[in-house]
Enzyme design. Structure first.
Site, PDB file in Angstrom:
ATOM      1  N   SER A 151       4.871  -2.428  64.904  1.00  0.00           N
ATOM      2  CA  SER A 151       5.216  -3.839  64.709  1.00  0.00           C
ATOM      3  C   SER A 151       6.633  -3.965  64.151  1.00  0.00           C
ATOM      4  CB  SER A 151       4.210  -4.509  63.765  1.00  0.00           C
ATOM      5  OG  SER A 151       4.041  -3.751  62.576  1.00  0.00           O
ATOM      6  N   ASP A 162       3.053   5.227  63.212  1.00  0.00           N
ATOM      7  CA  ASP A 162       2.429   4.657  64.411  1.00  0.00           C
ATOM      8  C   ASP A 162       3.096   5.248  65.652  1.00  0.00           C
ATOM      9  OD1 ASP A 162       0.599   2.987  65.568  1.00  0.00           O
ATOM     10  OD2 ASP A 162       1.647   1.118  65.075  1.00  0.00           O
ATOM     11  N   GLU A 215      -8.745  -4.343  65.714  1.00  0.00           N
ATOM     12  CA  GLU A 215      -7.852  -5.519  65.695  1.00  0.00           C
ATOM     13  C   GLU A 215      -8.407  -6.621  66.582  1.00  0.00           C
ATOM     14  OE1 GLU A 215      -3.653  -4.773  66.203  1.00  0.00           O
ATOM     15  OE2 GLU A 215      -3.206  -6.904  66.431  1.00  0.00           O
ATOM     16  N   GLU A 231      -3.000   3.834  69.642  1.00  0.00           N
ATOM     17  CA  GLU A 231      -3.835   2.797  70.237  1.00  0.00           C
ATOM     18  C   GLU A 231      -4.599   3.352  71.436  1.00  0.00           C
ATOM     19  OE1 GLU A 231      -1.438  -0.604  71.275  1.00  0.00           O
ATOM     20  OE2 GLU A 231      -0.564  -0.748  69.268  1.00  0.00           O
TER      21      GLU A 231
HETATM   22  O1  KIV Z   1       1.889  -1.947  64.233  1.00  0.00           O
HETATM   23  C1  KIV Z   1       1.149  -2.476  63.389  1.00  0.00           C
HETATM   24  O2  KIV Z   1       1.598  -3.102  62.418  1.00  0.00           O
HETATM   25  C2  KIV Z   1      -0.290  -2.327  63.565  1.00  0.00           C
HETATM   26  C3  KIV Z   1      -1.174  -3.082  62.637  1.00  0.00           C
HETATM   27  C4  KIV Z   1      -1.215  -4.501  63.042  1.00  0.00           C
HETATM   28  C5  KIV Z   1      -2.536  -2.493  62.557  1.00  0.00           C
HETATM   29  O3  KIV Z   1      -0.709  -1.632  64.432  1.00  0.00           O
END
Ligand code: KIV
Length: 285
Positions: free
Chosen positions: A49, A87, A186, A119
């Site tokens: 994000s 992430d 989510e 994901e």
């Molecule tokens: O990238 C992110 O911030 C996320 C969260 C919303 C779980 O994947």
């Protein structure tokens, strides 16, 4: 647990048994990460994000490994207790298992994270297994998976129909079997999240997934009201820092324009005798 002991995957497992809710927030920079850690939040997600919130991209799809590593390093430098989770960005784990393991490893080896998140459901079970086997803890993420926005047809709640809800449950079981230590749910109906939480052996971390998950995650900029863009229904605002920041920025502009800033308390002066010499010297070039 003492203040500086690092949160581990074992804590996540124990907390699920103890029904002690897990707290997770995003951070992408040193000062925010330090505040989040000092606030006692259990895990800090350096989410992709960052693409929307910090880098101004229209989605998370353009975010690169290099950008993720850059932000993860800044966060890791600030944090002593929270688990730092990097992430995995779009196309860093989808093309091949080997590439997935290498990229996941970079978060630990080069950026100081303790785990990665990716994901996807059962179609990534073998990838998750390969990463976990390499010694890298993996957090799963199912339901609304923003990297798949074009396949999902938009950012919308997932699992509202019985068959789709069943698929989510199977995805969660499949990820748990592959070795994830937790799963982000989510934008799924609260009933589906509760069912998964009660039946799948690993902790669930909800975002727009109701109150019964084992933990909750939010994007910190949403929570602080520090992001001018679209805020989803589930993103509770605990502060409105945009207003506060605008007040401060406008006050600075006005004070400079009126010559009220800087005042004597923000300025430095010379000792009087040095000043006299300075002026005297100036008269004789
Ligand atoms: O990238 C992110 O911030 C996320 C969260 C919303 C779980 O994947």
């Amino acid at each position: 647990m003492t203040r500086t002991e690092r949160v581990t995957t074992a804590d996540f497992r124990r907390w699920k048994e103890e029904k002690r809710p897990v707290t997770m927030l995003t951070a992408y920079d040193f000062p925010t990460a330090r505040l989040v850690d000092e606030a006692g939040i259990d895990a800090i997600l350096v989410g992709d994000s960052v693409g929307n919130v910090i880098l101004g991209y229209p989605s998370t799809l353009p975010v690169t490994m290099e950008e993720m590593l850059h932000h993860t390093r800044a966060v890791a430098r600030a944090v002593s207790r929270a688990m730092v989770i990097g992430d995995m960005p779009f196309l860093s784990y989808q093309a091949s298992r080997e590439e997935a393991v290498r990229n996941a490893g970079r978060f630990l080896k080069e950026a100081g994270a303790q785990a990665v998140k990716l994901e996807g459901g059962r179609e990534f079970a073998a990838t998750v297994q390969a990463i976990v086997t390499s010694g890298i803890p993996v957090m799963g993420h199912i339901g609304l998976t923003p990297q798949y926005v074009h396949q999902l047809g938009g950012y919308r709640v997932q699992g509202r129909q019985a068959a789709a809800a069943r698929r989510l449950v199977e995805d969660a079981f499949s990820l748990a079997e592959a070795g994830v230590f937790a799963i982000v749910l989510e934008c799924v109906p609260a009933e589906v999240a509760r069912y998964i939480t009660e039946n799948v052996p690993v902790p669930t971390i909800g975002i727009g997934a109701g109150p019964d998950c084992d933990g909750q995650v939010l994007v910190t900029h949403d929570l602080l009201g520090l992001y001018g863009g679209f805020a989803p229904k589930f993103a509770k605002r605990y502060a409105n820092l945009v207003d506060e920041v605008m007040r401060a920025l406008s006050a600075f502009r006005e004070e400079v324009q009126r010559r009220q800033f800087p005042g004597p308390e923000h300025s430095f002066t010379m000792p009087p005798e040095e000043l006299a010499q300075f002026y005297a010297a100036k008269e004789k070039p």
